[in-house]
Motif scaffolding. Structure first.
Motif, PDB file in Angstrom:
ATOM      1  N   THR A  95      -7.299  -5.873  -3.488  1.00 53.86           N
ATOM      2  CA  THR A  95      -6.991  -6.231  -2.098  1.00 53.86           C
ATOM      3  C   THR A  95      -5.734  -5.554  -1.562  1.00 53.86           C
ATOM      4  OG1 THR A  95      -8.038  -8.375  -2.513  1.00 53.86           O
ATOM      5  CG2 THR A  95      -6.758  -8.139  -0.489  1.00 53.86           C
ATOM      6  N   PRO A  96      -4.592  -5.511  -2.305  1.00 53.13           N
ATOM      7  CA  PRO A  96      -3.425  -4.808  -1.780  1.00 53.13           C
ATOM      8  C   PRO A  96      -3.684  -3.334  -1.506  1.00 53.13           C
ATOM      9  CG  PRO A  96      -2.805  -6.213  -3.623  1.00 53.13           C
ATOM     10  CD  PRO A  96      -4.291  -6.190  -3.578  1.00 53.13           C
ATOM     11  N   TYR A  97      -4.564  -2.728  -2.294  1.00 55.65           N
ATOM     12  CA  TYR A  97      -4.849  -1.305  -2.105  1.00 55.65           C
ATOM     13  C   TYR A  97      -5.719  -1.066  -0.876  1.00 55.65           C
ATOM     14  CZ  TYR A  97      -2.722  -0.633  -6.627  1.00 55.65           C
ATOM     15  OH  TYR A  97      -1.804  -0.607  -7.666  1.00 55.65           O
ATOM     16  N   SER A 134      -6.202  -6.863   8.407  1.00 59.94           N
ATOM     17  CA  SER A 134      -5.902  -8.267   8.693  1.00 59.94           C
ATOM     18  C   SER A 134      -6.984  -9.204   8.166  1.00 59.94           C
ATOM     19  CB  SER A 134      -5.724  -8.472  10.198  1.00 59.94           C
ATOM     20  OG  SER A 134      -6.957  -8.327  10.889  1.00 59.94           O
ATOM     21  N   TYR A 135      -8.177  -8.675   7.931  1.00 53.42           N
ATOM     22  CA  TYR A 135      -9.231  -9.493   7.331  1.00 53.42           C
ATOM     23  C   TYR A 135      -8.820  -9.909   5.913  1.00 53.42           C
ATOM     24  CZ  TYR A 135     -13.726 -10.799   5.297  1.00 53.42           C
ATOM     25  OH  TYR A 135     -14.733 -11.475   4.649  1.00 53.42           O
ATOM     26  N   PHE A 136      -8.131  -9.009   5.207  1.00 56.19           N
ATOM     27  CA  PHE A 136      -7.691  -9.291   3.843  1.00 56.19           C
ATOM     28  C   PHE A 136      -6.273  -9.864   3.806  1.00 56.19           C
ATOM     29  CE2 PHE A 136     -10.766  -5.846   3.730  1.00 56.19           C
ATOM     30  CZ  PHE A 136     -11.649  -6.275   2.752  1.00 56.19           C
ATOM     31  N   PHE A 137      -5.474  -9.522   4.813  1.00 56.85           N
ATOM     32  CA  PHE A 137      -4.093  -9.974   4.871  1.00 56.85           C
ATOM     33  C   PHE A 137      -3.742 -10.280   6.324  1.00 56.85           C
ATOM     34  CE2 PHE A 137       0.579  -8.664   4.866  1.00 56.85           C
ATOM     35  CZ  PHE A 137       1.017  -9.877   4.351  1.00 56.85           C
ATOM     36  N   PRO A 138      -4.081 -11.484   6.813  1.00 58.74           N
ATOM     37  CA  PRO A 138      -3.889 -11.816   8.231  1.00 58.74           C
ATOM     38  C   PRO A 138      -2.452 -11.634   8.709  1.00 58.74           C
ATOM     39  CG  PRO A 138      -5.185 -13.510   7.129  1.00 58.74           C
ATOM     40  CD  PRO A 138      -4.671 -12.607   6.057  1.00 58.74           C
ATOM     41  N   VAL A 258      12.427  -7.808   4.888  1.00 61.55           N
ATOM     42  CA  VAL A 258      12.810  -9.134   5.387  1.00 61.55           C
ATOM     43  C   VAL A 258      11.665 -10.122   5.170  1.00 61.55           C
ATOM     44  CG1 VAL A 258      13.370 -10.459   7.461  1.00 61.55           C
ATOM     45  CG2 VAL A 258      14.466  -8.257   7.068  1.00 61.55           C
ATOM     46  N   PHE A 259      10.441  -9.662   5.416  1.00 58.76           N
ATOM     47  CA  PHE A 259       9.256 -10.503   5.236  1.00 58.76           C
ATOM     48  C   PHE A 259       9.127 -10.924   3.777  1.00 58.76           C
ATOM     49  CE2 PHE A 259       4.664 -10.836   7.081  1.00 58.76           C
ATOM     50  CZ  PHE A 259       4.594 -12.147   6.639  1.00 58.76           C
ATOM     51  N   ILE A 260       9.332  -9.988   2.849  1.00 56.63           N
ATOM     52  CA  ILE A 260       9.221 -10.303   1.424  1.00 56.63           C
ATOM     53  C   ILE A 260      10.259 -11.342   1.020  1.00 56.63           C
ATOM     54  CG2 ILE A 260       9.533  -9.374  -0.908  1.00 56.63           C
ATOM     55  CD1 ILE A 260       8.325  -6.763   0.036  1.00 56.63           C
ATOM     56  N   TYR A 267       4.109 -11.288  -1.646  1.00 54.26           N
ATOM     57  CA  TYR A 267       4.764 -10.157  -2.316  1.00 54.26           C
ATOM     58  C   TYR A 267       3.810  -8.984  -2.550  1.00 54.26           C
ATOM     59  CZ  TYR A 267       6.858  -7.494  -6.169  1.00 54.26           C
ATOM     60  OH  TYR A 267       7.336  -6.483  -6.965  1.00 54.26           O
ATOM     61  N   ASP A 268       2.643  -9.251  -3.118  1.00 52.00           N
ATOM     62  CA  ASP A 268       1.728  -8.172  -3.500  1.00 52.00           C
ATOM     63  C   ASP A 268       1.328  -7.313  -2.305  1.00 52.00           C
ATOM     64  OD1 ASP A 268       1.911  -9.115  -6.037  1.00 52.00           O
ATOM     65  OD2 ASP A 268      -0.109  -9.959  -6.138  1.00 52.00           O
ATOM     66  N   MET A 269       0.910  -7.956  -1.241  1.00 45.67           N
ATOM     67  CA  MET A 269       0.463  -7.233  -0.048  1.00 45.67           C
ATOM     68  C   MET A 269       1.611  -6.447   0.577  1.00 45.67           C
ATOM     69  SD  MET A 269      -2.732  -7.910   0.199  1.00 45.67           S
ATOM     70  CE  MET A 269      -3.981  -9.135  -0.143  1.00 45.67           C
ATOM     71  N   LEU A 270       2.754  -7.083   0.685  1.00 41.05           N
ATOM     72  CA  LEU A 270       3.892  -6.444   1.344  1.00 41.05           C
ATOM     73  C   LEU A 270       4.450  -5.302   0.504  1.00 41.05           C
ATOM     74  CD1 LEU A 270       5.629  -9.655   2.710  1.00 41.05           C
ATOM     75  CD2 LEU A 270       4.475  -7.898   4.064  1.00 41.05           C
ATOM     76  N   LEU A 271       4.401  -5.432  -0.816  1.00 41.12           N
ATOM     77  CA  LEU A 271       4.877  -4.347  -1.669  1.00 41.12           C
ATOM     78  C   LEU A 271       3.994  -3.115  -1.523  1.00 41.12           C
ATOM     79  CD1 LEU A 271       7.100  -3.763  -3.781  1.00 41.12           C
ATOM     80  CD2 LEU A 271       5.381  -4.220  -5.534  1.00 41.12           C
ATOM     81  N   ALA A 272       2.683  -3.335  -1.399  1.00 43.68           N
ATOM     82  CA  ALA A 272       1.767  -2.212  -1.177  1.00 43.68           C
ATOM     83  C   ALA A 272       2.073  -1.512   0.142  1.00 43.68           C
ATOM     84  CB  ALA A 272       0.324  -2.715  -1.206  1.00 43.68           C
TER      85      ALA A 272
END
Length: 316
Positions: A95-97, A134-138, A258-260, A267-272
């Protein structure tokens, strides 16, 4: 004239990208070898590797089309590959990818709209990838208002038509989702999806952050700060268009960090996402500095990067 140090020779080498690609391939194979049962029973790591390869290709296009480095260099792509390999804990989740791939495609299309207010079609397709992500990470939708501001002041491409084109691009995936939910009678899926936008945890709650995640984030944050400071001090040497694009990378990096910190559960989504921005910033530093201190810094960065890769892969 300046002394061409090892960092400059590597940054300008035509072999840098192929060698880095081979190293990355070896790292992914080692990760699969160390988790044979997970690899056999879970296709996510294979899916992640394919998505990461596609993202790398798009990063190459992003660098080539926008001349992010004013000299010949593949360092943006190389930096992206190495930072991606540092994020080994993400390998088993595709998902992060997907989100990362969508962001790169978004940048690639959006940057082509620079100073072109008659490009609602391109803007539509750019924001379509934000809608897919956004479907995977709104929560990626929280970045959209800031993107509109950057389109106004950095890309100088914002207008009423562009605004509506961006909204239509974001909404298109949800039209399909809504049709599916109505057809299957699962209307609650739409509601639960958007409810995730209102879910917040206690800020700076680090209870669920592992040592691996903390160390990886800290090092990438150092790379980001290094790249930002270097660019701000030397941006006068770049073209105006390049400066505008890098200001977008800087703004997105600050927002992402800032979000992280405030909501580390993402974390995972934002790090990607952050890996994309940081790769451009640190590549600018590596390719365009040539002092003895920066040469030493380059070697330290490389050593720490590979130590961190080994730590994240061999120590679960």
């Amino acid at each position: 004239m300046y002394t061409k140090r090892r960092q400059n020779k590597i940054a300008g080498s035509r072999f840098a990208l192929p060698v880095t690609g081979c190293i990355a391939l070896g790292i992914w194979l080692i990760a699969m070898f160390l988790n044979p049962m997970q690899t056999m029973t879970n296709s996510s790591i294979w899916t992640s590797s394919v998505l990461f390869a596609i993202s790398t290709y798009l990063i190459i296009l992003l660098n080539n089309y926008n001349a992010l480095i004013r000299t010949y260099s593949r360092m943006v792509s190389c930096s992206f590959i190495i930072i991606g390999c540092m994020c080994a804990p993400l390998f088993t989740s595709h998902t992060p990818y997907i989100v990362q791939l969508c962001l790169i495609a978004f940048y690639l299309i959006l940057f082509s709209c620079y100073q072109d207010k008659r490009s609602p079609g391109k803007v539509f397709y750019a924001f379509l990838f934000i809608g897919i992500a956004s479907y995977f990470f709104p929560q990626i939708l929280y970045f959209v208002p800031f993107v509109w501001i950057m389109m106004t002041f950095n890309l100088m491409t914002f207008s009423s038509r562009i605004f509506w084109a961006s909204l239509c691009g974001i909404a298109l995936p949800y039209w399909f989702m809504l049709s599916y939910c109505i057809f299957t009678g699962k209307k609650e899926l739409i509601q639960s999806h958007f409810t995730r936008l209102t879910e917040f945890e206690i800020p700076v709650n680090l209870d669920n952050i592992s040592t691996h995640q903390a160390i990886t984030f800290a090092f990438i944050l150092i790379l980001t700060i290094t790249g930002i400071i270097h660019f701000l001090n030397n941006s006068f040497q770049d073209k105006i268009r390049t400066r505008m694009l890098y200001e977008i990378f800087i703004t997105m990096s600050i927002l992402c960090n800032v979000f992280i910190i405030l909501q580390p559960q993402h974390y995972d989504m934002l790090l990607a996402i952050q890996a994309v921005n940081t790769s451009a910033l640190i590549a600018h530093f590596i390719a365009l500095t040539h002092t003895r201190i920066t040469n030493i810094s380059f070697h330290i960065i490389v050593i720490i990067s590979f130590l961190l890769i080994a730590y994240n892969i061999w120590m679960p």
